[in-house]
Design a protein around this motif. Sequence first.
Motif, PDB file in Angstrom:
ATOM      1  N   SER A 485      -0.204  20.195  11.089  1.00 17.88           N
ATOM      2  CA  SER A 485       0.846  19.810  10.137  1.00 17.88           C
ATOM      3  C   SER A 485       1.455  18.442  10.465  1.00 17.88           C
ATOM      4  N   ALA A 486       1.663  18.152  11.747  1.00 22.45           N
ATOM      5  CA  ALA A 486       2.261  16.870  12.125  1.00 22.45           C
ATOM      6  C   ALA A 486       1.342  15.707  11.757  1.00 22.45           C
ATOM      7  N   SER A 487       0.044  15.869  11.998  1.00 22.18           N
ATOM      8  CA  SER A 487      -0.911  14.805  11.669  1.00 22.18           C
ATOM      9  C   SER A 487      -1.040  14.623  10.165  1.00 22.18           C
ATOM     10  N   VAL A 488      -1.066  15.735   9.433  1.00 17.43           N
ATOM     11  CA  VAL A 488      -1.160  15.651   7.972  1.00 17.43           C
ATOM     12  C   VAL A 488       0.049  14.901   7.412  1.00 17.43           C
ATOM     13  N   ALA A 489       1.238  15.164   7.959  1.00 18.35           N
ATOM     14  CA  ALA A 489       2.462  14.517   7.468  1.00 18.35           C
ATOM     15  C   ALA A 489       2.447  13.009   7.754  1.00 18.35           C
ATOM     16  N   ILE A 490       2.071  12.638   8.983  1.00 19.62           N
ATOM     17  CA  ILE A 490       2.067  11.200   9.320  1.00 19.62           C
ATOM     18  C   ILE A 490       0.963  10.487   8.569  1.00 19.62           C
ATOM     19  N   ASN A 491      -0.179  11.127   8.367  1.00 21.21           N
ATOM     20  CA  ASN A 491      -1.262  10.499   7.611  1.00 21.21           C
ATOM     21  C   ASN A 491      -0.875  10.274   6.154  1.00 21.21           C
ATOM     22  N   SER A 492      -0.122  11.207   5.594  1.00 22.62           N
ATOM     23  CA  SER A 492       0.347  11.048   4.223  1.00 22.62           C
ATOM     24  C   SER A 492       1.258   9.823   4.108  1.00 22.62           C
ATOM     25  N   GLU A 493       2.113   9.621   5.107  1.00 18.58           N
ATOM     26  CA  GLU A 493       3.006   8.461   5.101  1.00 18.58           C
ATOM     27  C   GLU A 493       2.218   7.158   5.265  1.00 18.58           C
ATOM     28  N   ILE A 494       1.206   7.168   6.115  1.00 11.52           N
ATOM     29  CA  ILE A 494       0.376   5.977   6.283  1.00 11.52           C
ATOM     30  C   ILE A 494      -0.270   5.592   4.958  1.00 11.52           C
ATOM     31  N   LYS A 495      -0.837   6.557   4.254  1.00  9.31           N
ATOM     32  CA  LYS A 495      -1.475   6.280   2.961  1.00  9.31           C
ATOM     33  C   LYS A 495      -0.470   5.696   1.976  1.00  9.31           C
ATOM     34  N   ARG A 496       0.708   6.298   1.926  1.00  8.19           N
ATOM     35  CA  ARG A 496       1.730   5.815   0.992  1.00  8.19           C
ATOM     36  C   ARG A 496       2.122   4.368   1.323  1.00  8.19           C
ATOM     37  N   SER A 497       2.390   4.100   2.589  1.00  9.93           N
ATOM     38  CA  SER A 497       2.821   2.759   2.997  1.00  9.93           C
ATOM     39  C   SER A 497       1.741   1.722   2.718  1.00  9.93           C
ATOM     40  N   MET A 498       0.501   2.050   3.064  1.00 10.34           N
ATOM     41  CA  MET A 498      -0.570   1.080   2.869  1.00 10.34           C
ATOM     42  C   MET A 498      -0.848   0.822   1.394  1.00 10.34           C
ATOM     43  N   ASN A 499      -0.664   1.833   0.564  1.00 10.77           N
ATOM     44  CA  ASN A 499      -0.819   1.629  -0.871  1.00 10.77           C
ATOM     45  C   ASN A 499       0.262   0.707  -1.425  1.00 10.77           C
ATOM     46  N   GLU A 500       1.425   0.692  -0.782  1.00 10.96           N
ATOM     47  CA  GLU A 500       2.471  -0.253  -1.185  1.00 10.96           C
ATOM     48  C   GLU A 500       2.152  -1.665  -0.691  1.00 10.96           C
ATOM     49  N   LEU A 501       1.735  -1.778   0.553  1.00  7.06           N
ATOM     50  CA  LEU A 501       1.522  -3.100   1.135  1.00  7.06           C
ATOM     51  C   LEU A 501       0.373  -3.860   0.490  1.00  7.06           C
ATOM     52  N   ARG A 502      -0.588  -3.156  -0.084  1.00  5.73           N
ATOM     53  CA  ARG A 502      -1.742  -3.858  -0.670  1.00  5.73           C
ATOM     54  C   ARG A 502      -1.322  -4.768  -1.820  1.00  5.73           C
ATOM     55  N   SER A 570      11.496  -6.584  -8.954  1.00  2.89           N
ATOM     56  CA  SER A 570      10.582  -5.442  -9.048  1.00  2.89           C
ATOM     57  C   SER A 570      10.706  -4.593  -7.793  1.00  2.89           C
ATOM     58  N   ILE A 571      10.264  -3.341  -7.894  1.00  2.00           N
ATOM     59  CA  ILE A 571      10.189  -2.446  -6.738  1.00  2.00           C
ATOM     60  C   ILE A 571       8.716  -2.293  -6.371  1.00  2.00           C
ATOM     61  N   VAL A 572       8.420  -2.422  -5.085  1.00  3.73           N
ATOM     62  CA  VAL A 572       7.043  -2.269  -4.615  1.00  3.73           C
ATOM     63  C   VAL A 572       6.776  -0.785  -4.418  1.00  3.73           C
ATOM     64  N   THR A 573       5.824  -0.239  -5.168  1.00  2.00           N
ATOM     65  CA  THR A 573       5.486   1.179  -5.104  1.00  2.00           C
ATOM     66  C   THR A 573       3.991   1.316  -4.830  1.00  2.00           C
ATOM     67  N   PRO A 574       3.514   2.517  -4.516  1.00  2.00           N
ATOM     68  CA  PRO A 574       2.069   2.701  -4.330  1.00  2.00           C
ATOM     69  C   PRO A 574       1.260   2.351  -5.568  1.00  2.00           C
ATOM     70  N   GLU A 575       1.868   2.446  -6.743  1.00  2.00           N
ATOM     71  CA  GLU A 575       1.154   2.169  -7.995  1.00  2.00           C
ATOM     72  C   GLU A 575       1.195   0.700  -8.375  1.00  2.00           C
ATOM     73  N   GLY A 576       2.041  -0.086  -7.724  1.00  3.89           N
ATOM     74  CA  GLY A 576       2.168  -1.494  -8.063  1.00  3.89           C
ATOM     75  C   GLY A 576       3.614  -1.935  -8.079  1.00  3.89           C
ATOM     76  N   LEU A 577       3.865  -3.118  -8.646  1.00  2.57           N
ATOM     77  CA  LEU A 577       5.225  -3.631  -8.770  1.00  2.57           C
ATOM     78  C   LEU A 577       5.811  -3.139 -10.093  1.00  2.57           C
ATOM     79  N   THR A 578       6.811  -2.273 -10.016  1.00  2.00           N
ATOM     80  CA  THR A 578       7.428  -1.698 -11.212  1.00  2.00           C
ATOM     81  C   THR A 578       8.787  -2.350 -11.445  1.00  2.00           C
ATOM     82  N   PRO A 579       9.280  -2.340 -12.708  1.00  2.00           N
ATOM     83  CA  PRO A 579      10.573  -2.979 -13.006  1.00  2.00           C
ATOM     84  C   PRO A 579      11.690  -2.431 -12.117  1.00  2.00           C
TER      85      PRO A 579
END
Length: 611
Positions: A485-502, A570-579
């Motif tokens: 559970s701990a690894s699944v939770a941290i991995n989910s956060e990594i995916k979310r953060s990296m999708n924003e940074l791209r 804009s707000i930086v989100t995993p989906e892109g820059l939103t209003p």
Amino acid sequence: MEQRSSKRVFIVLAVLLFAIATFFILRRHQENGSSTRAISTSDFSHADKATVSNDAHEILDHISYRKTSDFDPGSIVVYIRNTTGENLSFSQVLLDKLPIPVWGIDWKADPSDGSSEDTSSHTPVDDNSGHIDMASRQLSAKRVVWARFDPPIIPPGVIGEFRAKLSNAMTRPMKIEFVSGDKTIVSTVARPIPPSLTITAITFSEKLDAIYVYFEGYSDAPQTITGIEVDGHRVPNAWLSSANLLKGEKQLAIVSPSKPLARGNAMTVKVLAADGLAAEERVRDFSGFPINFEHNGPTPDEFGLDPEQYTRDPSYFETAESEQGAIQVPPADALTANYIFDCAMHRYAGDKTRCAQEIFKRYDICRLVDPAHPSLVHLCRVRPETGYALFGETADILRINPDIDNGLSEHPKNETPSQTVARITRYAIDGARPKPVQALADTAKFGQEKGLADPAEFRRRTYAMLGQGIKGILFRHSGWKATDSASVAINSEIKRSMNELRWIRKDLAIAENVPWVKIEGSMDVDAYTLLVGKSRLLVFLVRHESGAATVIDPVVKLQLPSWAKARSISIVTPEGLTPGPELHRDGTDCQFSASKIGNATIYAVKFDSGN
């Protein structure tokens, strides 16, 4: 009693012999100086004033004393411009009339065998002179942690750099003399005076067709920027955010070369101001913002990390020839760097001079074998603030792990983890400037605790260091495929953060931290801003804790300079820059209300430049 008396006699004799040796050393250097041709600068009142030699050739280009923090003993930096028609080199550097060991002059990485060779030579004039010179060198060596001259031979038209990290902070002026093979002396004076102008960052566009030069004023009086030089040549078409520079203010120059730069080349950049003031720095040109794993890749594709490993470990530099046969040099445009040294604060039983020499040897060999890619030094978590100051200038990139607890660092204890990460990262960036800093995103609990971090805290720490202006993020994480559970939770956060940074990755590669933001209405939010060229501002909001429902939404106030006019947010989100929220403008200043920021959120403020 007899033993004590003998000790005292021995100490007195040692002091007497030292005084006699020092007398002879000074007399010898004075006598030798009478037969040399001296080229010296005038006695200038500003440490960063552009200097011109009294010789027909303007050899001395710039001198400064650089001290970035209370942990930094300071560096003396001298730029020498070869305006002659022949190669220029020096056989010795004197600091207050005594020689100091310099990498590139006294020691070098011999390309034939990769060894650190002592190339210094002193011709004795009497039976005792060799011993006196050795005593002189050992005494002088203690005044510097390291010194380097690069390149050792300066071709015509090229600017060379001398950089010396002092053992103790300067308290008085110090004379520096560069002695050539024919005994010509080029001399100047370094003074413990803060610079009036400093280059804080030099970044490059992805295709190396633009150079971003960020600089800051420190003088009480306003300064007027008069131009930019690259490799000694005035740039006629440089874009300036403003020619006026106030104390504590950051400005930007953008240089557009006539053609894209060749990766890996060294260049000097100089910002010129009125009254002869200037700032000058030397960097290698490379670009990119790696999002990668530290060493233990590859990672599953869904995490959004770079598919190819960024960090390359050459086979530890026995010889240049062995490196050429042992490593496969990647294409020039590959996003990669050579990992040449780590843990300099405690390697070789704490011998920092030896660590620096090993860094320089490995650096020179890597630059010979793989000239297109940068080399990096990783500094661990042992006394990091001092480590960054001592070694931040030794390679092309400084890499750090800012997740540091009180037992290993030198910082106060009343900080949240994200504040500690931000402050430690800031020390690193100041220590390496204008060279880039990359940071590890460590998924372990903060400090020395065991186990994986809480995803919320991991996000806060990661975005706090991104907000300082790091130029790459490397994950220290081993549970990419773990199912607990701990690894699944941290991995989910990594995916979310990296999708924003791209969405802002290219922005992060050229951005620089600027103090243009204030927070009102909430005491548990920290804010950081990055200037992205002349196009926009990134605003990082980081909560101290995992936000309680009663926390008041902060009001973010942006204090923009007169040349930057905010247009949209804009707000930086995993989906892109939103209003984003509504911008309320008051002249060049503006503000917005930040709601639902969670643990950390990035806003992108687009603006028009006024010139």
